[in-house]
Design an enzyme around this catalytic site. Structure first.
Site, PDB file in Angstrom:
ATOM      1  N   ASP A 287       0.865  -1.174   0.000  1.00  0.00           N
ATOM      2  CA  ASP A 287       0.000   0.000   0.000  1.00  0.00           C
ATOM      3  C   ASP A 287       0.908   1.233   0.000  1.00  0.00           C
ATOM      4  OD1 ASP A 287      -2.178   1.684  -0.013  1.00  0.00           O
ATOM      5  OD2 ASP A 287      -3.167   0.779   1.702  1.00  0.00           O
TER       6      ASP A 287
HETATM    7  C1  BGC Z   1      -5.181   3.177   0.368  1.00  0.00           C
HETATM    8  C2  BGC Z   1      -5.492   2.110  -0.650  1.00  0.00           C
HETATM    9  C3  BGC Z   1      -5.555   2.719  -2.028  1.00  0.00           C
HETATM   10  C4  BGC Z   1      -4.251   3.412  -2.315  1.00  0.00           C
HETATM   11  C5  BGC Z   1      -4.173   4.006  -3.704  1.00  0.00           C
HETATM   12  C6  BGC Z   1      -3.990   4.011  -0.027  1.00  0.00           C
HETATM   13  O1  BGC Z   1      -3.860   5.114   0.793  1.00  0.00           O
HETATM   14  O2  BGC Z   1      -4.965   2.580   1.625  1.00  0.00           O
HETATM   15  O3  BGC Z   1      -6.692   1.475  -0.335  1.00  0.00           O
HETATM   16  O4  BGC Z   1      -5.825   1.727  -2.975  1.00  0.00           O
HETATM   17  O5  BGC Z   1      -4.069   4.446  -1.366  1.00  0.00           O
HETATM   18  O6  BGC Z   1      -5.038   5.047  -3.880  1.00  0.00           O
END
Ligand code: BGC
Length: 766
Positions: A287
């Site tokens: 992530d």
């Molecule tokens: C979130 C994810 C998301 C990613 C990309 C992160 O901050 O936890 O769920 O897919 O950002 O946008």
């Protein structure tokens, strides 16, 4: 070769035709052909080129287009996210074809969480439909629109089971139940990936967040997760597994730690479980910035250490940090990371690119430039009918005193509240490719429904919140997302009361702004903000019938408002067609059928509250209260509204449960049937839910667990028999030795239209 249709690619090919012929297919989309192709390609790559493939970056201020061009030129990037127009995507893929040595196509990803251009209800609302056909349609339309924008992958579905309404991300998942969440996740993966993620209108999914993110302590985002292995295996892991069994090509790794180990550093999770036990063949992606965060977690001493730990724990691709690119070359040089470990990670990236069909046609989701939409946001690109259908199915009728609803299409309706005329909030969070000016507010929906048959009056009545710090916090995410009315609270209130007094009925649209139920939007208090409570009190005092339409992304504690309301509708954030869908329900053009995917607590102090709890040694029995039993002395134990609950404008009755046999042989099956009758005078749909309870086992088992459901439509007066086959898988659990077993003995079967009121039978597993 299909992709030759792109002029720029054709130009690029003339530079190195032989090599490109070699690289680009047609290649058969089989695992064998893929493995041979990727093995061959890996041999042609330098270490730096390999490391470049492991980098996933977001287009934005940190990575302006010129910088990305340079990265592409030097093969320092493998994939891009947060860009959603064909123009931009094509420009970057062109750069790969023109500037890079190997021409390995980029893939493009985005958070397509509940729609792309057309915004559907938030996932919690989708779960409230309990309608897998409707959710499959959401998946197909979302994938269609995403692929039509040139995307290859979505960061969805989020299948983090949660019992934490304080957590803002409950809005992005499917609620508290393992079985329902698994069904929703599986359905979305199957519908979004279609027959193959390489197809023109399919995208690859990336199930998230692996694992257990929904159980963050105190509901505070990014916080610690700590739980028994039994609970993890029984309640939290199955939805990820279901999504992977459905073929999800990607897994996004969670930001939290699990039992002390950050998921990004958890080789048990990412290797032993995911690869060795579950045989996952796709890609793991960290992530946002999670590799860097290993230092803050206190498990990595410095950036090099963080990178070594992440790659060796099984994180293939790094999202939004430069760490892999910066530190892997040195780590390989000094022997801390082997080139084989790099190859393993790169192989997964190349595999998914192959599965996306990018080595047959890097422009497969783009088509020729001439086919680009003239207007990305054109009305003709939307799927409004699909959005309205699922939105009305997601609405849950929580209370309907003296049949306040449906409303008549006559007289005067006062539409009040800070959310009544909001086009932005109704879309919910993670809806950035949607356009607020294309969504239908409740006010507009009511006007559309009434035409000139009745009068609609409107007053805002209150700000979402008068708390300046919270207003500022919300506007930090998205400028102007909370519009603060310049009038004083009293002026707004007076106007609302005067408006309400002129009407026959008040419909107040209250709750949360979309930013209040989002990533990093945890709340310690889950009530309606005070400015709106004052408004509800004032509206109630007019003595007019009061309908509360709730707009919110989490279960809210609303004991008093439930008492004040004559009718209470939970509409979540219902998307582009939300206003029309809500009006359909308000005026009876649609008979509500939604059911809660999460228990609604009476107060924050009851959290965690969930229907499938253990009995304890001292269960509380309200018919025979006893001090030394498990309860609160200042509040009830039960929720305000239980899991699975939702009313209709008609009534249903259930027959006693009939078992096909009193016993179930080892590894055999037994059927439980019930006849449901629509005893009212309207046609309507409802959801029949089947729960099981293992009366006595080697470890305590929940008082009930959902093991089957069926949404049925019944005409007024009509009956239907619903049969649930029960097999050994429904009886299995993880025992104290972490073996998955079904133990012989008695099982209760409970069937109902919610989790609290059921009709029961039993059988014995031999
Ligand atoms: C979130 C994810 C998301 C990613 C990309 C992160 O901050 O936890 O769920 O897919 O950002 O946008």
């Amino acid at each position: 070769m299909k992709w030759i249709c792109s002029v720029s690619l054709a130009a690029a090919l003339t530079l190195q035709p032989a090599f490109a012929e070699d690289l680009f297919g047609p290649h058969p989309l089989t695992p064998e052909a893929r493995d041979a192709f990727v093995t061959n390609l890996l041999k042609k790559m330098t270490l730096d080129e390999k490391i470049g493939q492991l980098r996933l970056i977001s287009v934005g201020p940190d990575n302006p287009k010129e910088a990305i061009r340079e990265m592409i030129k030097h093969e320092q990037v493998g994939a891009i996210f947060n860009t959603v127009t064909r123009d931009n995507i094509r420009a970057m893929q062109d750069q790969v074809m023109q500037l890079s040595r190997l021409k390995i196509p980029l893939f493009f990803a985005y958070d397509v969480v509940h729609g792309q251009r057309t915004v559907f209800p938030i996932p919690l609302g989708l779960a409230a439909t309990w309608d897998l056909d409707a959710v499959a349609n959401v998946g197909r339309v979302s994938a269609y629109e995403a692929a039509d924008d040139g995307l290859n992958m979505t960061w969805a579905p989020m299948v983090d089971v949660t019992r934490e309404p304080r957590w803002g991300r409950v809005s992005e998942g499917f609620g508290e139940d393992t079985y329902l969440t698994s069904a929703m996740g599986r359905t979305l993966v199957e519908s979004m990936q279609g027959k193959s993620p390489a197809d023109r209108y399919s995208v690859m999914t990336s199930v998230k967040h692996f694992a257990g993110y929904g159980a963050v302590e105190g509901g505070r985002d990014y916080n610690t997760v700590d739980m028994s292995p039994q609970r993890l295996a029984q309640d939290y892991l199955p939805p990820y597994k279901a999504a992977l069994d459905a073929g999800s090509g990607g897994v996004m790794v969670a930001l939290n730690s699990l039992n002390g180990v950050p998921a990004t550093a958890d080789s048990w999770l990412l290797k032993d479980l995911l690869r060795d036990q579950w045989h996952f063949k796709g890609i793991t992606i960290s992530d946002h910035g999670a590799i860097k965060e290993l230092m803050k977690h206190g498990v990595a001493s410095d950036p090099q250490d963080a990178v070594r730990i992440a790659i060796q724990s099984g994180v293939n691709m790094s999202m939004s940090d430069e760490y892999y690119s910066k530190y892997l070359p040195g780590l390989v040089k000094n022997g801390a990371v082997s080139e084989k470990e790099i190859d393993d990670a790169v192989r997964h990236v190349l595999n998914v690119k192959y599965d996306m069909g990018l080595f047959n046609d890097p422009y497969s989701h783009l088509g020729p430039k001439e086919s680009d939409p003239v207007d990305t946001n054109a009305e003709s690109r939307l799927h409004r009918a699909d959005a309205r259908d699922v939105a009305r199915k997601s609405i849950v009728l929580l209370k309907n005193r003296l049949e306040t609803l449906p409303l008549k299409k006559s007289g005067t309706v006062a539409l009040i509240g800070p959310l009544a005329d909001s086009q932005r909030d109704i879309m919910g969070s993670w809806s950035a490719a949607g356009k607020a000016n294309q969504s239908v507010s409740v006010l507009q929906g009511v006007k559309n429904a009434l035409g000139d048959k009745a009068t609609v009056l409107y007053a805002k009545g209150a700000n979402i919140t008068d708390n300046k710090a919270i207003q500022d916090f919300l506007n930090q995410y998205e400028k102007g997302s909370v519009i603060v009315d310049p009038r004083t609270p009293k002026q707004m209130l007076d106007e609302a009361v005067a408006t309400a007094k002129k009407a026959d009925v008040i419909v107040a649209v209250v709750g949360e702004s979309q930013g209040m139920a989002h990533e990093a939007s945890s709340r310690s208090d889950i009530t309606i903000p005070p400015s709106q409570l004052t408004l509800i009190d004032a509206l109630k005092a007019t003595g007019k019938p009061l309908v509360l339409v709730m707009m919110n992304g989490r279960p809210l504690a609303m004991v008093k408002e439930n008492m004040q309301a004559d009718a209470l509708l939970e509409s979540w954030f219902s998307g582009t067609e939300g206003g029309n869908a809500i009006a359909d329900v308000l005026f009876g053009d649609y008979n509500p059928s939604g059911k809660l995917p999460m228990s609604f607590p009476r107060s924050v102090g009851q959290i965690p509250i969930y229907y499938n709890h253990l009995n304890t040694g001292r269960p509380y029995d309200f018919t025979r209260p006893n001090k030394y039993t498990s309860h609160y002395y200042d509040a009830a134990n039960g929720p305000l509204f239980p899991f699975g609950y939702g009313l209709s404008y008609t009534t249903f009755t259930l027959s006693p449960v009939k078992m096909s046999a009193a016993t179930m042989p080892r590894n055999g099956t037994v059927n439980a049937s019930v006849t449901v009758t629509n005893t009212g005078d309207r046609d309507g749909a409802t959801v029949v839910q089947m729960y099981l309870h293992d009366e006595m086992a080697s470890i305590s088992r929940p008082v009930k667990e959902l093991k089957g459901f069926k949404r049925i439509m019944l005409k007024a007066g009509e009956s239907q028999t619903v049969t649930f086959p029960i097999d050994v898988n429904a009886l299995k659990f993880w025992n104290a030795k972490m073996q998955q077993v079904a133990e012989p003995g008695k099982f209760n079967v409970m069937i109902g239209l919610d989790s609290a009121r059921t009709t029961d039978a039993e059988f014995t597993y031999l």
